[in-house]
Design an enzyme around this catalytic site. Sequence first.
Site, PDB file in Angstrom:
ATOM      1  N   HIS A   1       0.805  -1.230   0.000  1.00  0.00           N
ATOM      2  CA  HIS A   1       0.000   0.000   0.000  1.00  0.00           C
ATOM      3  C   HIS A   1       0.839   1.282   0.000  1.00  0.00           C
ATOM      4  CE1 HIS A   1      -4.183  -1.573   0.813  1.00  0.00           C
ATOM      5  NE2 HIS A   1      -3.448  -2.659   0.843  1.00  0.00           N
TER       6      HIS A   1
ATOM      7  N   ASP B   1      -5.197   6.537   1.510  1.00  0.00           N
ATOM      8  CA  ASP B   1      -5.546   5.165   1.165  1.00  0.00           C
ATOM      9  C   ASP B   1      -6.988   4.987   1.638  1.00  0.00           C
ATOM     10  OD1 ASP B   1      -5.803   2.215   1.472  1.00  0.00           O
ATOM     11  OD2 ASP B   1      -3.663   2.232   1.033  1.00  0.00           O
TER      12      ASP B   1
END
Length: 446
Positions: A20, A114
């Site tokens: 990520h 995110d």
Amino acid sequence: NSSLPRRPHVALFAFPFASHVASIYSLARALAIAAPSAIFSFVSTAKTLESLPRTAGNLRLLPYEEEIPDGGSSAGFEEVIDRFLEAAPGKIRAAANAAVADVGGIPVSCVVSDAFMWMADFVAEEMEVPWVALFTASPFELLAHAHTDDLRSRFGIMPTHADELLDFIPGLATMRVCDLSEGIIFGNTNSKFALNIHSMVHRLPRAAAIVLSTLAGLEPDSTFHNTLNLTLPIGPLNHLSPPPSNPDKENCLPYLDSHEPSSVVYVAFGTFCALPPAELVELAHGLEESGVPFLWSLKEEIRSNLPEGFVERTRLRGKIVNWAPQVSVLSHPAVGVFVTHCGWNSIHESIMSDMVMLCRPIFADQRMIARAVESMWGVGTNLNSSITREGFVRAINAVLKGDDGKKMRKRVVEIRERTETALSPGGSLSENLKSLVELSHPYGDK
Ligand code: U2F
């Protein structure tokens, strides 16, 4: 002086686990290049920031206030993530204030996070600025999560028809109930992580945009964007802003140089997924019995589960490394097939390298992706949730030597070519990036 136009200041918040960080950092770098007069404050844990390449002056790196509490040496990966998520709202707020102070008080004009860090929207709301969410996994996963409430009312918490098609969800017609992620209708639906994802899907409609990491040509279908509000597909993220080359510390490329074209099997299961020990043994036997050369990215600490004598017996035609420069490996002419867990980034990298796959999905969106690889895109074989040595040898031979493999290779080239149109100047990638720059850059670039 309030009459002067303000300098845009975008604060980006990473979910500091697995691939990520690299994904949102690619987005940050692309935005920083596209909007040179704006400031970008990129926030992640101190440890993950250390591994990121330094860049131009308008992209600043800031740590979350404290290191991830490790919960003692016995804390597992899930527990570490849970603790991080629990503390996340406070960490984000503190980091946003630190980012403002760090640039002499220039207020934040846009928050990008995110999607797993959806609570960044609390800060965006307080600051009265837009929130943009980046979803790094596959759009199948986002669609499935977005339909969690429907799926639960249709199937209950335990699925009774595991093979039933999900054709009532636009974009998921090829998928089956059993392909869903854990935490939607099976698995631990009350884990902190599952609850976090559930909160995420309820919050996402507030986002000014949802940035999707997709490859044109791999999207579920043309209707799926209608299900979600303002989606901006801009993947593959590492194409948008290529990371500096991954050093080949363990000499994978010279090893590949010594092999015939399309002869080597490359095996890698991403940043943290591991096969169950019994299957690892089957895979090792399968590699040995197939007689093909292989390159295996396998962390040292897992190697004790390999069959006794495997490493010695295969030393002359196999290489095991802790970490491979995957993008370069996949595009090396000697590699003929990629044995993958179907992480979304690995899929992009494989397709961009015209590489066909053998899929052994492990969790999250990987079962849906493996289904798509075999049944939607026709670029690989799905070994499903278990590898046996015989099945593996058969699949390797079919892909490397059989007609199946030829068809898959033709398909993967077609998809890659389609994707390249989207990636060319003026294609959908640059158009969507432009829209994103406009969103994150409310005062213009002058
Ligand atoms: C989670 O997946 P992972 O982070 O495990 O896997 P990928 O999305 O495939 O990303 C792995 C990255 O690590 C690189 C590889 C990819 O860019 O090139 N890499 C490498 O360079 N060398 C190696 O030896 C091994 C890997 C999650 F589990 C998935 O379900 C999601 O789809 C994914 C995206 O959100 O994140």
